[in-house]
Scaffold this active site. Structure first.
Site, PDB file in Angstrom:
ATOM      1  N   ASP A 141       0.863  -1.175   0.000  1.00 14.08           N
ATOM      2  CA  ASP A 141       0.000   0.000   0.000  1.00 14.08           C
ATOM      3  C   ASP A 141       0.907   1.236   0.000  1.00 14.08           C
ATOM      4  O   ASP A 141       2.133   1.125  -0.124  1.00 14.08           O
ATOM      5  CB  ASP A 141      -1.025  -0.040   1.151  1.00 14.08           C
ATOM      6  CG  ASP A 141      -0.411   0.210   2.529  1.00 14.08           C
ATOM      7  OD1 ASP A 141       0.835   0.385   2.627  1.00 14.08           O
ATOM      8  OD2 ASP A 141      -1.173   0.225   3.514  1.00 14.08           O
ATOM      9  N   CYS A 165       2.895  -3.323   4.055  1.00 12.16           N
ATOM     10  CA  CYS A 165       2.081  -2.160   4.440  1.00 12.16           C
ATOM     11  C   CYS A 165       2.807  -1.484   5.603  1.00 12.16           C
ATOM     12  O   CYS A 165       3.989  -1.723   5.808  1.00 12.16           O
ATOM     13  CB  CYS A 165       0.643  -2.564   4.772  1.00 12.16           C
ATOM     14  SG  CYS A 165       0.418  -3.622   6.215  1.00 12.16           S
ATOM     15  N   THR A 181       2.521  -1.731   8.963  1.00  7.41           N
ATOM     16  CA  THR A 181       2.949  -2.678  10.006  1.00  7.41           C
ATOM     17  C   THR A 181       3.115  -4.103   9.487  1.00  7.41           C
ATOM     18  O   THR A 181       3.683  -4.947  10.183  1.00  7.41           O
ATOM     19  CB  THR A 181       1.886  -2.745  11.125  1.00  7.41           C
ATOM     20  OG1 THR A 181       0.638  -3.139  10.514  1.00  7.41           O
ATOM     21  CG2 THR A 181       1.709  -1.397  11.815  1.00  7.41           C
ATOM     22  N   HIS A 237       8.527 -24.921   8.596  1.00  9.55           N
ATOM     23  CA  HIS A 237       7.468 -25.619   9.341  1.00  9.55           C
ATOM     24  C   HIS A 237       6.051 -25.316   8.856  1.00  9.55           C
ATOM     25  O   HIS A 237       5.182 -26.171   8.974  1.00  9.55           O
ATOM     26  CB  HIS A 237       7.564 -25.264  10.834  1.00  9.55           C
ATOM     27  CG  HIS A 237       8.749 -25.907  11.502  1.00  9.55           C
ATOM     28  ND1 HIS A 237       8.955 -25.852  12.857  1.00  9.55           N
ATOM     29  CD2 HIS A 237       9.794 -26.614  10.992  1.00  9.55           C
ATOM     30  CE1 HIS A 237      10.076 -26.508  13.171  1.00  9.55           C
ATOM     31  NE2 HIS A 237      10.613 -26.968  12.051  1.00  9.55           N
ATOM     32  N   HIS A 260       5.409 -31.841   9.671  1.00  2.00           N
ATOM     33  CA  HIS A 260       4.853 -30.502   9.425  1.00  2.00           C
ATOM     34  C   HIS A 260       3.808 -30.520   8.321  1.00  2.00           C
ATOM     35  O   HIS A 260       2.920 -29.669   8.295  1.00  2.00           O
ATOM     36  CB  HIS A 260       5.976 -29.518   9.098  1.00  2.00           C
ATOM     37  CG  HIS A 260       6.989 -29.441  10.190  1.00  2.00           C
ATOM     38  ND1 HIS A 260       6.699 -28.950  11.441  1.00  2.00           N
ATOM     39  CD2 HIS A 260       8.281 -29.861  10.241  1.00  2.00           C
ATOM     40  CE1 HIS A 260       7.764 -29.048  12.224  1.00  2.00           C
ATOM     41  NE2 HIS A 260       8.741 -29.609  11.521  1.00  2.00           N
TER      42      HIS A 260
HETATM   43  C1  RB5 Z   1      -1.999   2.716   6.296  1.00  4.21           C
HETATM   44  O1  RB5 Z   1      -1.955   3.960   6.900  1.00  4.21           O
HETATM   45  C2  RB5 Z   1      -1.807   1.629   7.342  1.00  4.21           C
HETATM   46  O2  RB5 Z   1      -2.957   1.496   8.095  1.00  4.21           O
HETATM   47  C3  RB5 Z   1      -1.452   0.330   6.664  1.00  4.21           C
HETATM   48  O3  RB5 Z   1      -0.321   0.516   5.906  1.00  4.21           O
HETATM   49  C4  RB5 Z   1      -1.144  -0.855   7.554  1.00  4.21           C
HETATM   50  O4  RB5 Z   1      -0.228  -0.549   8.535  1.00  4.21           O
HETATM   51  C5  RB5 Z   1      -2.278  -1.622   8.059  1.00  4.21           C
HETATM   52  O5  RB5 Z   1      -2.133  -2.641   8.743  1.00  4.21           O
END
Ligand code: RB5
Length: 144
Positions: free
Chosen positions: A7, A63, A65, A96, A131
């Site tokens: 993203d 993304c 996180t 695994h 596994h």
């Molecule tokens: C975008 O701002 C953020 O929410 C997205 O990149 C991500 O971290 C979502 O899990």
């Protein structure tokens, strides 16, 4: 062929990962985004669709996180997505869990580590054996 997508939060990391993997000889199919805002569940669907259909062997999703991508990716039948932020987990999710999609957070790890983890993910094989039974049980959960 490896599918990759991000993203808007992951554009710079995706560019770094594509450059590093291309240099190592991997072929990548870049599904975007190139900068325009995008909703991560839609990108997860695009990349995971290619993996689930067999058009691409594995997928990489980035993304902010890595969490949103991994939640979305794991809703898709046939996808075993792992959020990767250290080399041990990245190696063992291949050994695994036979993970076929890796997710990373551009706001939680650096580009250098992301490139290294992507290479570990793509070069580590599944151990099979006991596994396999566990992976089969995961697959069975999709049909409950
Ligand atoms: C975008 O701002 C953020 O929410 C997205 O990149 C991500 O971290 C979502 O899990």
């Amino acid at each position: 062929m490896i599918a990759i997508g991000c993203d808007h939060a992951g554009v710079e990391m995706k560019k770094a990962v594509i450059a590093a993997l291309t240099e190592k000889g991997f072929q990548l199919r870049d599904m975007g985004t190139d900068g325009e805002p995008c909703d991560y569940p839609n990108m997860a669907e695009s990349v995971c669709g290619l993996v689930a259909s067999g058009e691409c062997e594995k997928g990489i999703l980035i993304c902010g996180t890595g969490i949103g991508m991994s939640i979305a990716a794991n809703k898709i039948k046939g996808i075993r997505a792992a959020l990767c932020s250290d080399s041990f987990s990245t190696k063992f999710t291949r050994l695994h869990n036979d993970a076929n999609v890796m997710c990373m957070g551009a706001r939680t790890i650096g580009c250098g580590l992301a490139c290294e983890l992507a290479e570990i993910f793509l070069t580590t094989g599944f151990e099979g054996g006991r596994h396999q039974r566990r992976v089969d049980l995961i697959t069975a959960l999709e049909n409950k």
